[in-house]
Design a protein around this motif. Sequence first.
Motif, PDB file in Angstrom:
ATOM      1  N   VAL A   1      -3.294  13.245  -3.833  1.00  0.00           N
ATOM      2  CA  VAL A   1      -4.543  12.855  -4.481  1.00  0.00           C
ATOM      3  C   VAL A   1      -5.621  13.850  -4.078  1.00  0.00           C
ATOM      4  O   VAL A   1      -5.967  13.947  -2.896  1.00  0.00           O
ATOM      5  CB  VAL A   1      -4.976  11.427  -4.103  1.00  0.00           C
ATOM      6  CG1 VAL A   1      -6.269  11.055  -4.830  1.00  0.00           C
ATOM      7  CG2 VAL A   1      -3.877  10.424  -4.420  1.00  0.00           C
TER       8      VAL A   1
ATOM      9  N   GLY B   1      -9.214  12.714  -2.444  1.00  0.00           N
ATOM     10  CA  GLY B   1      -8.633  11.494  -1.896  1.00  0.00           C
ATOM     11  C   GLY B   1      -9.545  10.675  -1.011  1.00  0.00           C
ATOM     12  O   GLY B   1      -9.156   9.579  -0.596  1.00  0.00           O
TER      13      GLY B   1
ATOM     14  N   GLY C   1     -10.449   8.076  -5.512  1.00  0.00           N
ATOM     15  CA  GLY C   1      -9.360   8.668  -4.753  1.00  0.00           C
ATOM     16  C   GLY C   1      -8.898   7.838  -3.582  1.00  0.00           C
ATOM     17  O   GLY C   1      -7.692   7.661  -3.362  1.00  0.00           O
ATOM     18  N   ARG C   2      -9.838   7.297  -2.816  1.00  0.00           N
ATOM     19  CA  ARG C   2      -9.411   6.555  -1.623  1.00  0.00           C
ATOM     20  C   ARG C   2      -8.708   5.252  -1.991  1.00  0.00           C
ATOM     21  O   ARG C   2      -7.810   4.800  -1.267  1.00  0.00           O
ATOM     22  CB  ARG C   2     -10.589   6.300  -0.688  1.00  0.00           C
ATOM     23  CG  ARG C   2     -11.630   5.310  -1.150  1.00  0.00           C
ATOM     24  CD  ARG C   2     -12.675   5.087  -0.050  1.00  0.00           C
ATOM     25  NE  ARG C   2     -13.663   4.091  -0.417  1.00  0.00           N
ATOM     26  CZ  ARG C   2     -14.831   4.360  -0.978  1.00  0.00           C
ATOM     27  NH1 ARG C   2     -15.151   5.628  -1.253  1.00  0.00           N
ATOM     28  NH2 ARG C   2     -15.686   3.393  -1.264  1.00  0.00           N
TER      29      ARG C   2
ATOM     30  N   VAL D   1      -5.156   6.358  -3.006  1.00  0.00           N
ATOM     31  CA  VAL D   1      -4.415   6.677  -1.779  1.00  0.00           C
ATOM     32  C   VAL D   1      -3.912   5.399  -1.115  1.00  0.00           C
ATOM     33  O   VAL D   1      -2.733   5.280  -0.744  1.00  0.00           O
ATOM     34  CB  VAL D   1      -5.310   7.484  -0.814  1.00  0.00           C
ATOM     35  CG1 VAL D   1      -4.736   7.491   0.601  1.00  0.00           C
ATOM     36  CG2 VAL D   1      -5.477   8.907  -1.313  1.00  0.00           C
TER      37      VAL D   1
ATOM     38  N   VAL E   1       2.151   9.873   0.738  1.00  0.00           N
ATOM     39  CA  VAL E   1       0.850  10.195   0.162  1.00  0.00           C
ATOM     40  C   VAL E   1       0.152  11.291   0.956  1.00  0.00           C
ATOM     41  O   VAL E   1       0.068  11.236   2.189  1.00  0.00           O
ATOM     42  CB  VAL E   1      -0.059   8.950   0.095  1.00  0.00           C
ATOM     43  CG1 VAL E   1      -1.385   9.292  -0.571  1.00  0.00           C
ATOM     44  CG2 VAL E   1       0.635   7.826  -0.665  1.00  0.00           C
TER      45      VAL E   1
ATOM     46  N   SER F   1      -3.568  13.083   1.029  1.00  0.00           N
ATOM     47  CA  SER F   1      -4.956  13.037   0.586  1.00  0.00           C
ATOM     48  C   SER F   1      -5.601  14.385   0.860  1.00  0.00           C
ATOM     49  O   SER F   1      -5.620  14.855   1.998  1.00  0.00           O
ATOM     50  CB  SER F   1      -5.722  11.933   1.330  1.00  0.00           C
ATOM     51  OG  SER F   1      -7.109  12.007   1.048  1.00  0.00           O
TER      52      SER F   1
ATOM     53  N   TYR G   1      -3.672  13.520   5.781  1.00  0.00           N
ATOM     54  CA  TYR G   1      -4.982  13.985   5.316  1.00  0.00           C
ATOM     55  C   TYR G   1      -5.142  15.469   5.626  1.00  0.00           C
ATOM     56  O   TYR G   1      -4.911  15.895   6.764  1.00  0.00           O
ATOM     57  CB  TYR G   1      -6.095  13.203   6.012  1.00  0.00           C
ATOM     58  CG  TYR G   1      -6.206  11.769   5.552  1.00  0.00           C
ATOM     59  CD1 TYR G   1      -7.093  11.402   4.546  1.00  0.00           C
ATOM     60  CD2 TYR G   1      -5.404  10.777   6.108  1.00  0.00           C
ATOM     61  CE1 TYR G   1      -7.183  10.083   4.109  1.00  0.00           C
ATOM     62  CE2 TYR G   1      -5.490   9.455   5.685  1.00  0.00           C
ATOM     63  CZ  TYR G   1      -6.387   9.126   4.687  1.00  0.00           C
ATOM     64  OH  TYR G   1      -6.467   7.810   4.252  1.00  0.00           O
TER      65      TYR G   1
END
Length: 212
Positions: free
Chosen positions: A6, A9, A14-15, A18, A28, A30, A45
């Motif tokens: 994403v 993210g 986005g969040r 995620v 996932v 981000s 992340y």
Amino acid sequence: MSNIAVIGGTGYAGRHIVAEAAGRGHTVLSVARKVAGVRVPGVTYVEGTLLDVPSLLAELQGVDAVVVAVAPRGDMEGLVRPNIEALASTLPESVRLGVVGGAGGSLVAPGGPRLVDSGFPEEFKAEALEMIGVLDDLQAEQSDRDWFFIHPAGGFGGFNPGERHGTYRDGGDVLVVDENGDSFISGEDFAIAVVDEIENPKHSRGRFTVGY
């Protein structure tokens, strides 16, 4: 399970995407210009930006789907469209591309007109038109890549987060409104629609609207 990235993210849309994807057991990634202060367990992340597609591609190795949830506002105005086009032209064709658009490109009724042409707030028109341009580019693209473009409801955003109901309606290319004429969807339920589309594609190389 899929490997989903994403971009954007840590933003509002986005969040939620995620968190929903991770909650369903997907792998996932981000990607955002600033690493999130609050992190979803199990999510990777990384710092990255849509404005640097060559570096971004290195972060996206091995993903099955990429969702771009970056709005063309502030210092991103005018830059989202060309960089999504660059990303779409360089990602491996096996990677499905999803783009979170705005409500402005939705039709207010079957056959038109578009919401952006129907008394749309002037201060948001440039953003809406840029995302409509992104959709135009995807529709004109000649590769075999699969993609989808999703329009949220008119009242979607951090200013009106709502709550999770676990439901949404797919309006095709028409803005989804309720019985009172209101157009809204919460961040969490919007994310459900996005991850549902990744898991069970119903809009191959197409766009759709969501709302309650």
